[in-house]
Design a protein around this motif. Structure first.
Motif, PDB file in Angstrom:
ATOM      1  N   PRO A 180      -9.712   1.248  -7.811  1.00  0.00           N
ATOM      2  CA  PRO A 180      -8.770   1.565  -9.022  1.00  0.00           C
ATOM      3  C   PRO A 180      -9.471   1.310 -10.441  1.00  0.00           C
ATOM      4  CG  PRO A 180      -7.785   0.052  -7.400  1.00  0.00           C
ATOM      5  CD  PRO A 180      -9.282   0.089  -6.912  1.00  0.00           C
ATOM      6  N   TRP A 181     -10.183   0.361 -10.526  1.00  0.00           N
ATOM      7  CA  TRP A 181     -10.983   0.300 -11.965  1.00  0.00           C
ATOM      8  C   TRP A 181     -11.937   1.318 -12.331  1.00  0.00           C
ATOM      9  CZ3 TRP A 181      -9.135  -3.548 -14.859  1.00  0.00           C
ATOM     10  CH2 TRP A 181      -8.385  -4.424 -14.366  1.00  0.00           C
ATOM     11  N   LEU A 182     -12.703   1.810 -11.149  1.00  0.00           N
ATOM     12  CA  LEU A 182     -13.533   2.779 -11.363  1.00  0.00           C
ATOM     13  C   LEU A 182     -13.109   4.360 -11.306  1.00  0.00           C
ATOM     14  CD1 LEU A 182     -16.491   1.307  -9.427  1.00  0.00           C
ATOM     15  CD2 LEU A 182     -16.116   1.140 -11.751  1.00  0.00           C
ATOM     16  N   ASN A 183     -11.917   4.779 -10.572  1.00  0.00           N
ATOM     17  CA  ASN A 183     -11.575   5.914 -10.446  1.00  0.00           C
ATOM     18  C   ASN A 183     -10.478   6.223 -11.276  1.00  0.00           C
ATOM     19  OD1 ASN A 183     -13.153   5.908  -7.962  1.00  0.00           O
ATOM     20  ND2 ASN A 183     -11.581   5.760  -6.467  1.00  0.00           N
ATOM     21  N   LEU A 184      -9.990   5.501 -11.805  1.00  0.00           N
ATOM     22  CA  LEU A 184      -8.744   5.668 -12.978  1.00  0.00           C
ATOM     23  C   LEU A 184      -9.014   5.505 -14.276  1.00  0.00           C
ATOM     24  CD1 LEU A 184      -5.939   4.163 -10.424  1.00  0.00           C
ATOM     25  CD2 LEU A 184      -6.591   6.591 -10.698  1.00  0.00           C
ATOM     26  N   ARG A 185     -10.432   5.235 -14.518  1.00  0.00           N
ATOM     27  CA  ARG A 185     -10.777   5.216 -15.919  1.00  0.00           C
ATOM     28  C   ARG A 185     -11.823   6.003 -16.526  1.00  0.00           C
ATOM     29  NH1 ARG A 185     -11.876  -1.319 -16.681  1.00  0.00           N
ATOM     30  NH2 ARG A 185     -11.676  -0.666 -18.877  1.00  0.00           N
ATOM     31  N   GLU A 186     -11.867   6.253 -17.964  1.00  0.00           N
ATOM     32  CA  GLU A 186     -12.883   6.996 -18.091  1.00  0.00           C
ATOM     33  C   GLU A 186     -14.031   6.137 -18.450  1.00  0.00           C
ATOM     34  OE1 GLU A 186     -12.925  10.324 -18.887  1.00  0.00           O
ATOM     35  OE2 GLU A 186     -10.935  10.760 -18.595  1.00  0.00           O
ATOM     36  N   LYS A 192      -3.423   8.932  -6.083  1.00  0.00           N
ATOM     37  CA  LYS A 192      -2.971   8.841  -4.416  1.00  0.00           C
ATOM     38  C   LYS A 192      -4.236   8.315  -3.489  1.00  0.00           C
ATOM     39  CE  LYS A 192       1.162  12.000  -4.420  1.00  0.00           C
ATOM     40  NZ  LYS A 192       2.028  10.927  -4.137  1.00  0.00           N
ATOM     41  N   ILE A 193      -5.348   9.145  -3.907  1.00  0.00           N
ATOM     42  CA  ILE A 193      -6.751   8.733  -3.057  1.00  0.00           C
ATOM     43  C   ILE A 193      -6.735   7.470  -3.272  1.00  0.00           C
ATOM     44  CG2 ILE A 193      -9.108   9.357  -2.835  1.00  0.00           C
ATOM     45  CD1 ILE A 193      -8.358  12.344  -3.440  1.00  0.00           C
ATOM     46  N   THR A 194      -7.067   6.787  -4.677  1.00  0.00           N
ATOM     47  CA  THR A 194      -7.402   5.481  -5.029  1.00  0.00           C
ATOM     48  C   THR A 194      -6.410   4.543  -4.412  1.00  0.00           C
ATOM     49  OG1 THR A 194      -8.086   6.312  -6.936  1.00  0.00           O
ATOM     50  CG2 THR A 194      -7.798   3.922  -6.992  1.00  0.00           C
ATOM     51  N   ALA A 195      -5.092   4.987  -4.245  1.00  0.00           N
ATOM     52  CA  ALA A 195      -4.121   3.971  -3.488  1.00  0.00           C
ATOM     53  C   ALA A 195      -4.368   3.676  -2.243  1.00  0.00           C
ATOM     54  CB  ALA A 195      -2.711   4.518  -3.907  1.00  0.00           C
ATOM     55  N   TRP A 196      -4.803   4.794  -1.440  1.00  0.00           N
ATOM     56  CA  TRP A 196      -5.009   5.026  -0.026  1.00  0.00           C
ATOM     57  C   TRP A 196      -6.066   4.362   0.266  1.00  0.00           C
ATOM     58  CZ3 TRP A 196      -9.013   6.951   2.719  1.00  0.00           C
ATOM     59  CH2 TRP A 196      -8.920   6.954   4.264  1.00  0.00           C
ATOM     60  N   ILE A 197      -7.259   4.413  -0.522  1.00  0.00           N
ATOM     61  CA  ILE A 197      -8.560   3.490  -0.166  1.00  0.00           C
ATOM     62  C   ILE A 197      -8.440   2.116  -0.748  1.00  0.00           C
ATOM     63  CG2 ILE A 197     -10.879   2.996  -1.280  1.00  0.00           C
ATOM     64  CD1 ILE A 197     -11.098   5.996  -2.212  1.00  0.00           C
ATOM     65  N   SER A 238       0.743  -1.203   0.127  1.00  0.00           N
ATOM     66  CA  SER A 238       0.131  -0.202   0.072  1.00  0.00           C
ATOM     67  C   SER A 238       0.868   1.315  -0.081  1.00  0.00           C
ATOM     68  CB  SER A 238      -0.925   0.083   1.251  1.00  0.00           C
ATOM     69  OG  SER A 238      -1.797  -1.052   1.145  1.00  0.00           O
ATOM     70  N   ALA A 239       1.673   1.134   0.651  1.00  0.00           N
ATOM     71  CA  ALA A 239       2.806   2.324   0.668  1.00  0.00           C
ATOM     72  C   ALA A 239       3.466   2.734  -0.569  1.00  0.00           C
ATOM     73  CB  ALA A 239       3.952   2.218   1.779  1.00  0.00           C
ATOM     74  N   LEU A 240       3.952   1.485  -1.055  1.00  0.00           N
ATOM     75  CA  LEU A 240       4.510   1.630  -2.447  1.00  0.00           C
ATOM     76  C   LEU A 240       3.510   2.076  -3.514  1.00  0.00           C
ATOM     77  CD1 LEU A 240       6.590  -1.687  -2.698  1.00  0.00           C
ATOM     78  CD2 LEU A 240       7.475   0.859  -2.394  1.00  0.00           C
ATOM     79  N   LEU A 241       2.158   1.532  -3.622  1.00  0.00           N
ATOM     80  CA  LEU A 241       1.401   2.192  -4.378  1.00  0.00           C
ATOM     81  C   LEU A 241       1.147   3.761  -4.044  1.00  0.00           C
ATOM     82  CD1 LEU A 241      -1.674  -0.523  -4.401  1.00  0.00           C
ATOM     83  CD2 LEU A 241      -0.232   0.043  -6.025  1.00  0.00           C
ATOM     84  N   HIS A 242       1.027   4.326  -2.937  1.00  0.00           N
ATOM     85  CA  HIS A 242       0.729   5.327  -2.630  1.00  0.00           C
ATOM     86  C   HIS A 242       1.944   6.348  -3.191  1.00  0.00           C
ATOM     87  CE1 HIS A 242       0.308   9.195  -0.249  1.00  0.00           C
ATOM     88  NE2 HIS A 242      -0.811   8.969  -0.288  1.00  0.00           N
ATOM     89  N   ARG A 243       3.180   5.915  -2.968  1.00  0.00           N
ATOM     90  CA  ARG A 243       4.218   6.638  -3.394  1.00  0.00           C
ATOM     91  C   ARG A 243       4.547   6.472  -5.005  1.00  0.00           C
ATOM     92  NH1 ARG A 243      10.470   5.051  -1.210  1.00  0.00           N
ATOM     93  NH2 ARG A 243      11.593   6.854  -2.179  1.00  0.00           N
ATOM     94  N   MET A 244       4.127   5.718  -5.752  1.00  0.00           N
ATOM     95  CA  MET A 244       4.380   5.462  -7.121  1.00  0.00           C
ATOM     96  C   MET A 244       3.174   6.409  -7.832  1.00  0.00           C
ATOM     97  SD  MET A 244       5.480   1.612  -7.511  1.00  0.00           S
ATOM     98  CE  MET A 244       5.636   1.901  -9.219  1.00  0.00           C
ATOM     99  N   SER A 245       2.248   6.806  -6.995  1.00  0.00           N
ATOM    100  CA  SER A 245       1.231   7.275  -7.719  1.00  0.00           C
ATOM    101  C   SER A 245       1.543   8.772  -8.213  1.00  0.00           C
ATOM    102  CB  SER A 245      -0.078   7.808  -6.618  1.00  0.00           C
ATOM    103  OG  SER A 245      -0.620   6.506  -6.111  1.00  0.00           O
ATOM    104  N   ASP A 246       0.847   9.297  -9.381  1.00  0.00           N
ATOM    105  CA  ASP A 246       1.414  10.576 -10.133  1.00  0.00           C
ATOM    106  C   ASP A 246       0.393  11.842  -9.598  1.00  0.00           C
ATOM    107  OD1 ASP A 246       3.485   9.091 -11.355  1.00  0.00           O
ATOM    108  OD2 ASP A 246       2.011   8.412 -13.106  1.00  0.00           O
ATOM    109  N   ASP A 247      -0.695  11.497  -9.429  1.00  0.00           N
ATOM    110  CA  ASP A 247      -1.403  12.700  -9.029  1.00  0.00           C
ATOM    111  C   ASP A 247      -2.350  12.414  -7.997  1.00  0.00           C
ATOM    112  OD1 ASP A 247      -3.516  10.809 -10.277  1.00  0.00           O
ATOM    113  OD2 ASP A 247      -3.513  11.913 -11.954  1.00  0.00           O
ATOM    114  N   ALA A 273     -13.711  -1.562  -1.953  1.00  0.00           N
ATOM    115  CA  ALA A 273     -12.422  -0.796  -2.161  1.00  0.00           C
ATOM    116  C   ALA A 273     -11.373  -1.403  -3.552  1.00  0.00           C
ATOM    117  CB  ALA A 273     -11.369  -0.815  -0.977  1.00  0.00           C
ATOM    118  N   SER A 274     -11.659  -2.608  -3.681  1.00  0.00           N
ATOM    119  CA  SER A 274     -10.977  -3.378  -4.793  1.00  0.00           C
ATOM    120  C   SER A 274     -11.588  -2.937  -6.059  1.00  0.00           C
ATOM    121  CB  SER A 274     -11.117  -4.912  -4.623  1.00  0.00           C
ATOM    122  OG  SER A 274     -12.497  -5.386  -4.803  1.00  0.00           O
ATOM    123  N   TYR A 275     -12.820  -2.335  -6.240  1.00  0.00           N
ATOM    124  CA  TYR A 275     -13.161  -1.840  -7.409  1.00  0.00           C
ATOM    125  C   TYR A 275     -12.811  -0.348  -7.707  1.00  0.00           C
ATOM    126  CZ  TYR A 275     -16.544  -5.693  -8.463  1.00  0.00           C
ATOM    127  OH  TYR A 275     -16.807  -6.810  -8.517  1.00  0.00           O
TER     128      TYR A 275
END
Length: 224
Positions: A113-119, A58-63, A45-54, A109-111
């Motif tokens: 990344p798919w819902l927040n980072l796609r159009e 970051k919010i999605t990685a935290w969730i 989780s820490a790596l996901l948050h650190r590698m987030s670009d915007d 929460a597992s959904y």
């Protein structure tokens, strides 16, 4: 020969409406497998948050990270309590409910990344908040209906298997508790045993643990 060796790792299937009692090996496996994944989930989780670009990433990685870490932590505590502190039925039941609740919210929460980072289209975009409503609805269902109904089923099964009482939801009894009556109460608290009291009613399960306790202040009403 091999089949007989493995029998000690698992008990027989529980009777109808009764709780399955895992062996020590099953308890240990549940605790260790969940506890082993706590540290990797925190690091991931820490790596996901650190590698987030915007900010949105970051919010999605935290969730997602919070859902994953909470799932393994709560499940580990629940299995430890079930294994080592099974006599604390109230504590065990509380963590069991929390374990069920965390599963619903981890699915939501597992959904993320798919819902927040796609159009998404205008209809599909509503799934971003609909999944959390569904998780909340599942939690409410577990707390208000499923767990309560299942708990009474288990209690009835215990009474049938241990005491040979069928369809019994608890043992009930009452007692007159002697009191000093309030001033100007007259015979309001006076009972047929010729003293002032209130009535304490209680229901217990097969382990003599209280399920329900009620105080009745007016003895005349309770005696009818």
């Amino acid at each position: 020969m091999v089949a007989k060796d493995f029998k000690r790792f698992m008990n027989h299937r529980a009777p109808a409406n009764s709780r399955y009692k895992p062996t020590c090996y099953e308890h240990a496996a549940n605790c260790y497998t969940h506890a082993f994944l706590i540290a990797p989930s925190i690091v991931g989780s820490a790596l996901l948050h650190r590698m987030s670009d915007d900010r949105w990433e970051k919010i999605t990685a935290w969730i997602y990270g919070m859902g994953l870490c909470t799932l393994f932590i709560v499940s580990t505590v629940f299995h430890i309590v079930t294994w080592k502190k099974s006599h604390l039925r109230t504590v065990e039941h509380c963590f069991h409910m929390c374990d069920r609740m965390v599963i619903y919210f981890f699915i939501a929460a597992s959904y993320a990344p798919w819902l927040n980072l796609r159009e998404l289209g205008p209809l599909a975009s509503h799934m971003r908040w609909l999944i959390w409503l569904m998780a909340a609805g599942g939690t409410i269902y577990v707390f208000l209906y499923h767990e309560n109904f299942q708990q009474w089923q288990v209690i009835a099964g215990d009474f049938e298997s241990l005491w040979n009482f069928t369809n019994c939801g608890g043992a009930i009894d009452g007692k007159h508790v002697r009191i000093m009556p309030p001033s100007k109460s007259g015979s309001y608290y006076y009972n047929y045993k010729d003293f002032f009291s209130i009535i304490l009613m209680a229901i217990v399960d097969t382990n003599y643990e209280f399920l329900f306790v009620e105080k009745i202040g007016r003895c005349q009403m309770a005696e009818r």
